[in-house]
Design an enzyme around this catalytic site. Structure first.
Site, PDB file in Angstrom:
ATOM      1  N   GLU A 173       0.823  -1.213   0.000  1.00 56.94           N
ATOM      2  CA  GLU A 173       0.000   0.000   0.000  1.00 56.94           C
ATOM      3  C   GLU A 173       0.859   1.265   0.000  1.00 56.94           C
ATOM      4  OE1 GLU A 173      -2.908  -0.210   3.129  1.00 56.94           O
ATOM      5  OE2 GLU A 173      -3.797  -2.030   2.326  1.00 56.94           O
ATOM      6  N   GLU A 375      -4.740  -9.048   0.614  1.00 55.50           N
ATOM      7  CA  GLU A 375      -5.348  -8.845   1.938  1.00 55.50           C
ATOM      8  C   GLU A 375      -6.850  -8.681   1.781  1.00 55.50           C
ATOM      9  OE1 GLU A 375      -3.974  -5.619   4.468  1.00 55.50           O
ATOM     10  OE2 GLU A 375      -1.897  -6.067   3.955  1.00 55.50           O
TER      11      GLU A 375
HETATM   12  C1  BG6 Z   1      -4.205  -2.951   5.492  1.00 56.83           C
HETATM   13  C2  BG6 Z   1      -2.761  -2.823   5.915  1.00 56.83           C
HETATM   14  O1  BG6 Z   1      -4.597  -1.856   4.752  1.00 56.83           O
HETATM   15  O2  BG6 Z   1      -5.170  -2.995   6.477  1.00 56.83           O
HETATM   16  C3  BG6 Z   1      -2.480  -3.473   7.261  1.00 56.83           C
HETATM   17  O3  BG6 Z   1      -1.914  -3.345   4.954  1.00 56.83           O
HETATM   18  C4  BG6 Z   1      -3.582  -3.160   8.245  1.00 56.83           C
HETATM   19  O4  BG6 Z   1      -1.207  -3.048   7.699  1.00 56.83           O
HETATM   20  C5  BG6 Z   1      -4.902  -3.697   7.675  1.00 56.83           C
HETATM   21  O5  BG6 Z   1      -3.359  -3.649   9.522  1.00 56.83           O
HETATM   22  C6  BG6 Z   1      -6.123  -3.546   8.557  1.00 56.83           C
HETATM   23  O6  BG6 Z   1      -6.375  -2.196   8.858  1.00 56.83           O
HETATM   24  P1  BG6 Z   1      -6.473  -1.708  10.358  1.00 56.83           P
HETATM   25  O7  BG6 Z   1      -6.332  -0.233  10.320  1.00 56.83           O
HETATM   26  O8  BG6 Z   1      -7.801  -2.139  10.858  1.00 56.83           O
HETATM   27  O9  BG6 Z   1      -5.359  -2.377  11.026  1.00 56.83           O
END
Ligand code: BG6
Length: 482
Positions: A173, A375
């Site tokens: 990202e 992800e």
């Molecule tokens: C993704 C990132 O966008 O979202 C992660 O690559 C992150 O690093 C994940 O932890 C979940 O988002 P958050 O803010 O709920 O941790």
């Protein structure tokens, strides 16, 4: 078995696994090993902004417990695991690229242990672990010198692990850090400078192309037949209506947040509309024709896409305050639709069809590039209340979330989208940017009250069955609202 359930089969050789990152899991190892990252700097400056003060200092203590965790990966049926190398831990001297042998030995052991357990390591070179020293000395990714230092680091990592790592990613990202810190000033160092944020964007686009160029020039992927790509987080963008003004607003959002990285990575070109609009607002980054040529010649082999939620956009109905410097939201506003499904913990809309829509976009607009979901997942607060008498979290909501998203993805694969895999966020609960351990994403619980002990959730067992069977059952997909 419920008669309404349908069998969903995964393609053969489908990449199935989970992801996390160095800084969100490793911890400092008890005593600090390596240099501070930008995240450490941010955590030290504003610990009060991190939920209950949890942060990168201990994280999940993966640094000390990686063998136990890799054992659990196997139990959960992961075929692949993505993590990052912490640049600040791996490199001793950022200017020369001299490797820190202790840091490097750690990653060596982690990679070897994964392979020993039948888990493919997928390695990202930067998941926000930007060295604090480079931020302090050069102001961060706004400096082109930092691109050269990053390439030196990348080459050292390719040399060390290129014989065993089959998928490399240059960044996770790459738009996020500067968007939160310099564009929207939500996080340390709380700065608002659109032109600088655009320079960071451009420099990371160029850094990806230069790392890809170095990877190919050195033949670092030859031995393992490896690929190199970048993990992006395009947000599937839906206009409020099909009226021209809303469509234009959605296009502008798409340009500033999605195409800005997708186009150069896959097509080798930063959209010409972006040059025009940034120029118009005096925010155009510094670039040279030679650099654009490097970007053109070094597109990625594979794209990783992190998809969590849709973005709904409408035209602005208020005029821009002329005293406020330009920001991309000059061209759009976010739109709330009624009746949407929500993950109330994270405040994100749940709309699984994003998987299908983005997959078809890859097929139709991006030359059917090879790509994967790098992800997707569901962060939930207070999961303790879902524990059964054996203390196992019954996270049926997560199993449903994964199933429904995967079902939409499989539909797109059936229709010819070149998607190679699905990686869940995350393997264990982990520290999240500012959310700390509030929203839990893992297949495996990290118990903070009990020495960070690990316990597989119901979803971990389900994931294992999915991996063993290569299919799952879920209800038929129903038509959804637009
Ligand atoms: C993704 C990132 O966008 O979202 C992660 O690559 C992150 O690093 C994940 O932890 C979940 O988002 P958050 O803010 O709920 O941790």
């Amino acid at each position: 078995m419920d008669n309404n359930m349908k069998k969903y089969k995964l393609p053969e050789d489908f990449i199935l696994g989970a992801a996390s990152s160095a800084w969100q899991t490793e911890g400092w190892g008890g005593k600090k090993i390596g240099h501070d990252t930008f995240i450490d700097l941010w955590y030290k400056a504003t610990p009060e902004l991190w939920h209950n003060g949890y942060g990168p200092a201990v994280a999940t203590d993966f640094y000390n417990r990686y063998k136990e965790d890799i054992g659990l990966m196997k139990e959960c049926g992961l075929r692949s695991y993505r993590t990052s190398i912490d640049w600040s831990r791996f490199i001793k001297d950022f200017e020369t690229g001299e490797v820190d042998e202790d840091g490097a030995a750690f990653y060596d052991s982690v990679i070897n242990e994964m392979i020993k357990n039948g888990i493919e390591p997928m390695i990202c070179l930067e998941h926000y672990e930007y060295p604090a020293a480079l931020f302090e000395k050069y102001g961060g990714w706004g400096s082109k010198h930092v691109i050269d230092l990053y390439v030196k680091y990348a080459v050292e990592a390719f040399k060390r692990y290129g014989d065993r790592v089959k998928i490399w990613f240059t960044f996770n990202e790459p738009i996020v850090l500067q968007t939160r810190t310099i564009l929207d000033a939500q996080r340390f160092p709380f700065k608002q400078d659109t032109k600088l944020a655009m320079q960071w964007n451009y420099n990371k686009i160029l850094a990806t192309a230069k790392a890809v160029e170095a990877f190919r020039r050195g033949n670092y992927g030859e031995k393992a037949g490896s690929k190199i790509g970048v993990v992006l987080n395009p947000e599937m963008t839906y206009p409020r209506s099909s009226s021209a003004h809303d469509m234009k607003a959605a296009d502008m959002f798409d340009l500033f947040y999605n195409r800005i990285f997708m186009d150069p990575a896959v097509k080798g070109e930063i959209p010409k509309e972006l040059f025009e609009v940034l120029d118009l607002h005096n925010c155009l980054f510094d670039y040279t024709e030679e650099e654009l040529e490097v970007i053109k010649k070094n597109t990625v082999d594979i794209l990783g896409l992190n998809l969590y939620f849709p973005v709904r956009i409408k035209a602005r109905n208020s005029a821009w305050n002329p005293e406020v410097p330009f920001h991309p939201s000059y061209y759009f506003d976010h739109h709330e639709i009624q009746g949407k499904r929500m993950n109330p913990h994270r405040g994100w809309e749940i709309y699984p069809k994003i998987m299908y829509d983005m997959a078809m976009r890859m097929k139709n607009e991006y030359g059917n590039v090879e790509w994967m979901i790098s992800e997707n997942g569901m962060g939930v607060e207070g999961e303790d209340k879902y524990k059964n008498e054996d203390g196992v979290i019954q996270d049926d909501y997560r199993i449903d979330f994964i199933s429904e998203h995967m079902a939409w993805l499989l539909k797109a694969i059936d229709e010819g989208s070149n998607c190679k895999g699905y990686m869940l966020w995350a393997f264990t609960d982990c520290v999240s940017p500012a959310n700390a351990f509030k929203n839990r994403y893992g297949l495996v619980e990290i118990n903070l009250e009990d020495s960070r002990n690990r316990k597989m959730k119901k979803s971990g067992k389900w994931f294992r069955e999915l991996s063993d069977n290569n299919y799952f059952y879920f209800r038929d997909l129903v038509p959804v609202y637009k």
